[in-house]
Design a protein around this motif. Sequence first.
Motif, PDB file in Angstrom:
ATOM      1  N   THR A   1       0.944  -1.166   0.057  1.00 54.94           N
ATOM      2  CA  THR A   1       0.000  -0.068  -0.102  1.00 54.94           C
ATOM      3  C   THR A   1       1.035   1.182  -0.080  1.00 54.94           C
ATOM      4  O   THR A   1       0.523   2.260  -0.359  1.00 54.94           O
ATOM      5  N   ALA A   2       2.106   1.041   0.362  1.00 52.68           N
ATOM      6  CA  ALA A   2       3.003   2.427   0.414  1.00 52.68           C
ATOM      7  C   ALA A   2       3.426   2.885  -0.783  1.00 52.68           C
ATOM      8  O   ALA A   2       3.380   4.223  -0.900  1.00 52.68           O
ATOM      9  N   GLN A   3       2.927   2.169  -2.018  1.00 53.27           N
ATOM     10  CA  GLN A   3       3.123   2.492  -3.279  1.00 53.27           C
ATOM     11  C   GLN A   3       2.188   3.305  -3.813  1.00 53.27           C
ATOM     12  O   GLN A   3       2.033   4.064  -5.028  1.00 53.27           O
ATOM     13  N   ASP A   4       1.072   3.156  -3.324  1.00 54.32           N
ATOM     14  CA  ASP A   4      -0.333   3.995  -3.659  1.00 54.32           C
ATOM     15  C   ASP A   4       0.051   5.256  -4.045  1.00 54.32           C
ATOM     16  O   ASP A   4      -0.316   5.624  -5.280  1.00 54.32           O
ATOM     17  N   PRO A   5       0.369   6.074  -3.200  1.00 48.53           N
ATOM     18  CA  PRO A   5       0.421   7.413  -3.529  1.00 48.53           C
ATOM     19  C   PRO A   5       1.310   7.947  -4.833  1.00 48.53           C
ATOM     20  O   PRO A   5       0.879   8.496  -5.789  1.00 48.53           O
ATOM     21  N   ILE A   6       2.337   6.963  -5.049  1.00 50.01           N
ATOM     22  CA  ILE A   6       3.149   7.518  -6.262  1.00 50.01           C
ATOM     23  C   ILE A   6       2.445   6.772  -7.248  1.00 50.01           C
ATOM     24  O   ILE A   6       2.449   7.478  -8.536  1.00 50.01           O
ATOM     25  N   ARG A   7       1.810   5.563  -7.207  1.00 50.04           N
ATOM     26  CA  ARG A   7       1.223   4.943  -8.198  1.00 50.04           C
ATOM     27  C   ARG A   7       0.375   5.688  -8.882  1.00 50.04           C
ATOM     28  O   ARG A   7      -0.108   6.024  -9.947  1.00 50.04           O
ATOM     29  N   GLU A   8      -0.687   6.323  -7.722  1.00 51.06           N
ATOM     30  CA  GLU A   8      -1.681   7.147  -8.187  1.00 51.06           C
ATOM     31  C   GLU A   8      -1.176   8.499  -9.053  1.00 51.06           C
ATOM     32  O   GLU A   8      -1.996   9.114 -10.031  1.00 51.06           O
ATOM     33  N   GLN A   9       0.255   9.066  -8.497  1.00 45.75           N
ATOM     34  CA  GLN A   9       0.581  10.251  -9.301  1.00 45.75           C
ATOM     35  C   GLN A   9       0.739   9.714 -10.658  1.00 45.75           C
ATOM     36  O   GLN A   9       0.563  10.618 -11.405  1.00 45.75           O
ATOM     37  N   LEU A  10       1.494   8.728 -10.866  1.00 40.19           N
ATOM     38  CA  LEU A  10       1.809   8.327 -12.263  1.00 40.19           C
ATOM     39  C   LEU A  10       0.367   7.910 -13.082  1.00 40.19           C
ATOM     40  O   LEU A  10       0.346   8.493 -14.301  1.00 40.19           O
ATOM     41  N   ILE A  11      -0.518   7.261 -12.530  1.00 34.63           N
ATOM     42  CA  ILE A  11      -1.593   7.013 -13.065  1.00 34.63           C
ATOM     43  C   ILE A  11      -2.171   8.512 -13.548  1.00 34.63           C
ATOM     44  O   ILE A  11      -2.980   8.599 -14.735  1.00 34.63           O
TER      45      ILE A  11
ATOM     46  N   ARG B   1      -0.551  10.069 -16.564  1.00 42.39           N
ATOM     47  CA  ARG B   1      -0.364   9.354 -17.729  1.00 42.39           C
ATOM     48  C   ARG B   1      -1.874   9.673 -18.224  1.00 42.39           C
ATOM     49  O   ARG B   1      -2.191   9.644 -19.528  1.00 42.39           O
ATOM     50  N   ARG B   2      -2.895   9.560 -17.249  1.00 40.67           N
ATOM     51  CA  ARG B   2      -4.441  10.230 -17.854  1.00 40.67           C
ATOM     52  C   ARG B   2      -4.279  11.614 -18.448  1.00 40.67           C
ATOM     53  O   ARG B   2      -4.973  11.723 -19.578  1.00 40.67           O
ATOM     54  N   VAL B   3      -3.614  12.427 -17.778  1.00 36.04           N
ATOM     55  CA  VAL B   3      -3.583  13.732 -18.208  1.00 36.04           C
ATOM     56  C   VAL B   3      -3.023  13.850 -19.870  1.00 36.04           C
ATOM     57  O   VAL B   3      -3.297  14.409 -20.677  1.00 36.04           O
ATOM     58  N   GLN B   4      -1.855  12.975 -19.765  1.00 27.24           N
ATOM     59  CA  GLN B   4      -0.902  13.053 -20.918  1.00 27.24           C
ATOM     60  C   GLN B   4      -1.986  12.647 -22.178  1.00 27.24           C
ATOM     61  O   GLN B   4      -1.830  13.011 -23.057  1.00 27.24           O
ATOM     62  N   ILE B   5      -2.646  11.332 -22.021  1.00 32.86           N
ATOM     63  CA  ILE B   5      -3.420  10.649 -22.877  1.00 32.86           C
ATOM     64  C   ILE B   5      -4.815  11.875 -23.235  1.00 32.86           C
ATOM     65  O   ILE B   5      -5.262  12.067 -24.206  1.00 32.86           O
ATOM     66  N   LEU B   6      -5.280  12.435 -22.079  1.00 30.81           N
ATOM     67  CA  LEU B   6      -6.374  13.403 -22.132  1.00 30.81           C
ATOM     68  C   LEU B   6      -6.094  14.592 -23.002  1.00 30.81           C
ATOM     69  O   LEU B   6      -6.647  15.154 -23.919  1.00 30.81           O
ATOM     70  N   ASP B   7      -4.731  15.192 -22.793  1.00 32.08           N
ATOM     71  CA  ASP B   7      -4.289  16.313 -23.612  1.00 32.08           C
ATOM     72  C   ASP B   7      -4.228  15.988 -25.144  1.00 32.08           C
ATOM     73  O   ASP B   7      -4.549  16.750 -26.065  1.00 32.08           O
TER      74      ASP B   7
END
Lengths: 207, 207, 207, 207
Positions: C3-13, C16-22
């Motif tokens: 669960t420790a990775q969650d914040p980082i993972r969410e950042q990445l996700i 990536r979402r922003v990158q695709i939406l742009d």
Amino acid sequence: MSTAQDPIREQLIGARRVQILDAATSVFAEKGFHRATTKEIANAAGVSEGTIYNYFANKADLLIGIMVRLADLQQLGPELTDGLHTDVRDFFAAIFRHRMSRVEASREMIQAILPEVLVNTELRQRFYQQFVLQIVTLLEQYLEAEIELGHIRPVNVPLTVRAVQSLFVGLLILQILGDEPLRSGWDDMPETLSTLLFDGLKPEQGA
Amino acid sequence: MSTAQDPIREQLIGARRVQILDAATSVFAEKGFHRATTKEIANAAGVSEGTIYNYFANKADLLIGIMVRLADLQQLGPELTDGLHTDVRDFFAAIFRHRMSRVEASREMIQAILPEVLVNTELRQRFYQQFVLQIVTLLEQYLEAEIELGHIRPVNVPLTVRAVQSLFVGLLILQILGDEPLRSGWDDMPETLSTLLFDGLKPEQGA
Amino acid sequence: MSTAQDPIREQLIGARRVQILDAATSVFAEKGFHRATTKEIANAAGVSEGTIYNYFANKADLLIGIMVRLADLQQLGPELTDGLHTDVRDFFAAIFRHRMSRVEASREMIQAILPEVLVNTELRQRFYQQFVLQIVTLLEQYLEAEIELGHIRPVNVPLTVRAVQSLFVGLLILQILGDEPLRSGWDDMPETLSTLLFDGLKPEQGA
Amino acid sequence: MSTAQDPIREQLIGARRVQILDAATSVFAEKGFHRATTKEIANAAGVSEGTIYNYFANKADLLIGIMVRLADLQQLGPELTDGLHTDVRDFFAAIFRHRMSRVEASREMIQAILPEVLVNTELRQRFYQQFVLQIVTLLEQYLEAEIELGHIRPVNVPLTVRAVQSLFVGLLILQILGDEPLRSGWDDMPETLSTLLFDGLKPEQGA
DNA sequence: AATGAATGAGTCTTCATTCAT
DNA sequence: CATGAATGAAGACTCATTCAT
């Protein structure tokens, strides 16, 4: 329908058929069978699409019609058999001239049907019977007679005749492909061919 | 991402292209370009219709692809130029054997493309450049050299070469048309041809 | 999965979402939703087609994603309620300036979604709720309050607010249509609008 | 062949075109241009798919056809210039009533074309020229004349006209989006608008 | 998580053929 | 017989979506 009108009616029907076939020939030759539309043919013939179907069962029937007309133009026979009494080389030149002028005259028709003939089984057989086989048979008879008479060396007659026939067919293809030297040298071809086939390529023996 | 996969990927792409072209060749040869559907080709190739379009821009591009493969098979050159040091008649027989075996191997491809080549301007020019002109040029050079050497009588080189080339093209057509004597005599053809073209039809002089 | 990775993972996700939406925004705006292909969007985003589907359920979901991002940009509220204590005309100019700069910033997004919004029932309702209704409600509250205070004459509040909202929507459309005078006069528009809406077109009374 | 049939034929052609365009309008308005299939349109029109293509070059040409019909409905001109002699506020109300009834009548057409207009460059320009620019120009002339006469205060004419035009365009959008208060208050809108634009929102001066 | 080749359903468009006038 | 509008089956091609690697 009074029978008295029959001859006139047949004249009209025949004329209309020719009119449509001419148009079909030219459109097929230019665009190919499949790319040619019945509408284009109708326009080129100056009739409506429906009228075409009053004279031909369907589009493919137009190809048959063109083949029949072509066969009429390609009559070959008396010339060949009469040739037995002439000098062989002169006769070759004469017959080649005859063939090549015929080719010239009917090139559009051939260009219209040949591609489809290569691809359509029914047409292929019809074409083979009507054109290839007929001429090949005549040539075989002529060649055998001349060999018998000692005017021509003994050769494998069927294969040799196929070679000669192939030569003409191939020249047609090359012309369709637009080969310029062939086009400009077309009139000299009969001479070149008769020498090539009669004398061969080997150097003069006397030299 | 690893660059190591590139060659493998290219292998796969090449293999898939070949797989599709093989299918297209066979379907085109059997039914002709226009009657062949992309669905049939896909089935024959064991892929989906969509996959065809991942490798070829459109249906016509398949014809181009077949032509390119055919060109690879038709490489002719060293054989011809090496021939200058051989006896002409033997060389003729050899070269004819070579040509006719090649024809045999690529008959399906040719049957697939030729009808469309005759009808499609772009393909026509491509075909003429890639096949006819290339071979014709080589033959012209060979013939001129041999004439120079006195191994062959002086003839109209361009027209003679056209005649020889036509002969091969025509044999192809006759085979496509299904001429039985030609098919069964195919192996004897090189011999017959070399005699015909080198010695001609005229009776032996010594007789 | 720690669960420790969650914040980082969410950042990445999220990134990536922003990158695709742009990328989707820009492609949709340029070519429209239907003419835009997932492949184009993937290319523009620098990812593969498959990756898009790791972040969005389907193509239409990209539109939803754009709408959500747009909603974040369009937050309007404090400005409006704070305005009660200011001079109405000044406030008008301020609020119009605010709106028009927002329009400017989000024009590409709006151009990306609006055409599809007009045509897709689900999107239409979502858009209406999220943008139109929200703003309209705020405007109604403001207008009623100002009327109550006597700063604004009594008017049919719902219709007047619709008119004002329409005005902004229409300006957007005109800009998308490429009207040049509007583009070059964009910065003067807030002033013109606040005068128009507050003072009307009628001549000065003192004249 | 009789020339007498020409007018009848043209009548029929025109009627058939209208029949198809009506169907296309309704299907486009409901599902949008891209989701609408030619089969649906054909069904809605009660003709076959092929018939559509006897009257329109392609699917996009249907949009053009709808735009042309819409332009015929939108004729505006004499009303505006005649208005110079009337009381400005009354004239406003009259012209707004006229516009809004027109919008009502042609809403389906506009809903059919507008989303695609926003996304298709060619249509966009056509639409801008044919609808926006024409009306904007008329409004500018009217406004300038009235300012000259002192019936209207001096304003930035191009921007003001854009604002008014935007207002109508926006109302259309809001209606398409299904805003209920707008729909039910539609008939009161002309009155509200003329007051808003002529008198402004500021409180009565005499109060 | 990223990739991109494979898929195949879906659509526009063409065109030979029919038939009412 | 001639016409040409109507038909609708057929086919090339696209593209969102999946999934094995």
